[in-house]
Design an enzyme around this catalytic site. Structure first.
Site, short mmCIF file in Angstrom:
data_model
loop_
_atom_site.label_atom_id
_atom_site.label_comp_id
_atom_site.label_asym_id
_atom_site.label_seq_id
_atom_site.Cartn_x
_atom_site.Cartn_y
_atom_site.Cartn_z
N PRO A 102 53.07 30.10 40.35
CA PRO A 102 51.92 30.88 40.30
C PRO A 102 50.95 30.78 41.49
CG PRO A 102 51.75 29.70 38.26
CD PRO A 102 52.97 29.25 38.97
N GLU A 103 50.49 31.88 42.04
CA GLU A 103 49.46 31.87 42.79
C GLU A 103 48.18 32.82 42.61
OE1 GLU A 103 50.09 31.91 47.16
OE2 GLU A 103 52.04 30.80 47.31
#
Ligand SMILES: [Zn+2]
Length: 286
Positions: A17-18
């Protein structure tokens, strides 16, 4: 979209996840948590990347959520006891909304006064949960050294020019430095450099002012588009067993080695910088 669909879709990327995933997660969680009382809080093991705070359950149980937010790739849940629960999704973390049954990787469970159950599921346990005094969040060590938020007005071409001055390191690597810009990760750095037509190998200090003038809006645009893509899937999280943290997106260069550039007749190339892959179009990016 049910949980099985999320993991199984054909070209779905399972990258860590960014920022957009965290932002989408926070917005999704807010629908269930903001203004709610935490009726029951349960930890189902002692740690993720590091131990849960020893007073986590005591502080959160019975507290009311007064607001939510995000800093870099951390989600923030503020409660009315002067404390903020700070969570990081690590490599594989996600929140499961109203799971019919808990599973073994649901390590923290929040149950709200209105009857919703939110489970932080993290099979690889690279994530983290901390409690920080809300008034002292900016001084919390992981936050104290962070650069400006990329979507804030503090990220300007002038800020990048000052940060890059005389630096010979590749611009791609400096954009991943959280002290220069907070929350940018590999995917969106590759995508932003492509949009701005900047060679990722260029010495940061040699980037021209017009190039930085293209880069700042490119960073904001790639993040905003991804957040919008995530937001468009938020309604799905209202389903039982919905999950927060991942959604499918299409990219211009990321993970497209050998595929045609979308802007020219060139081919997307992959190189390794700082031990991580960079995808770019050598024809477009100078
Ligand atoms: Zn190209």
């Amino acid at each position: 979209m049910r949980s099985g669909d999320i993991a199984g879709a054909g070209r779905y990327r399972t990258a860590m996840p960014e920022l957009p995933e965290v932002e989408t997660t926070v917005r999704g969680l807010a629908r269930f948590l903001d203004g709610e009382t935490l009726a029951r809080v349960t930890t189902r093991r002692g740690d993720l990347r590091r131990p849960f705070p020893p007073d986590l359950v005591q502080v959160l149980t019975g507290a009311r959520v007064t607001g939510m937010g995000r800093r870099a790739k951390y989600g923030l849940i503020h409660v009315d006891r002067g404390q903020t629960m700070v969570f990081h999704l690590g490599m594989s973390g996600r929140w499961r909304i109203d799971p019919e049954e808990l599973e073994k990787h649901d390590h923290l469970v929040l149950e709200t006064g209105s009857g919703h159950r939110l489970a932080l599921c993290d099979p690889r346990r690279f994530g983290s949960v901390d409690l920080v005094a809300t008034a002292a969040l900016e001084q919390w060590p992981p936050f104290a050294a962070l650069g400006p938020e990329p979507l804030s007005d503090a990220l300007t071409p002038g800020h990048l020019a000052a940060s890059f001055k005389d630096r010979v390191a590749a611009i791609k690597l400096l954009l991943l430095d959280q002290r220069i810009v907070a929350g940018l990760g590999n995917i969106y750095v590759c995508e932003a450099l492509y949009r701005a037509r900047i060679d990722p190998r260029k010495a940061a200090g040699k980037a021209s002012r017009p190039a930085l003038g293209r880069l700042v809006p490119a960073i904001k645009t790639v993040l905003e588009e991804a957040i919008a893509a995530g937001g468009s899937t938020l309604r799905d999280y209202a389903q039982p067993d919905g999950q927060l943290g991942y959604f499918s997106k299409t990219f211009d260069v990321y993970d497209r080695e050998g595929e045609p550039c979308r802007s020219c007749s060139g081919t997307v190339r992959r190189i390794v910088q700082g031990g991580r892959s960079t995808w770019f179009c050598p024809s477009c990016q100078k």
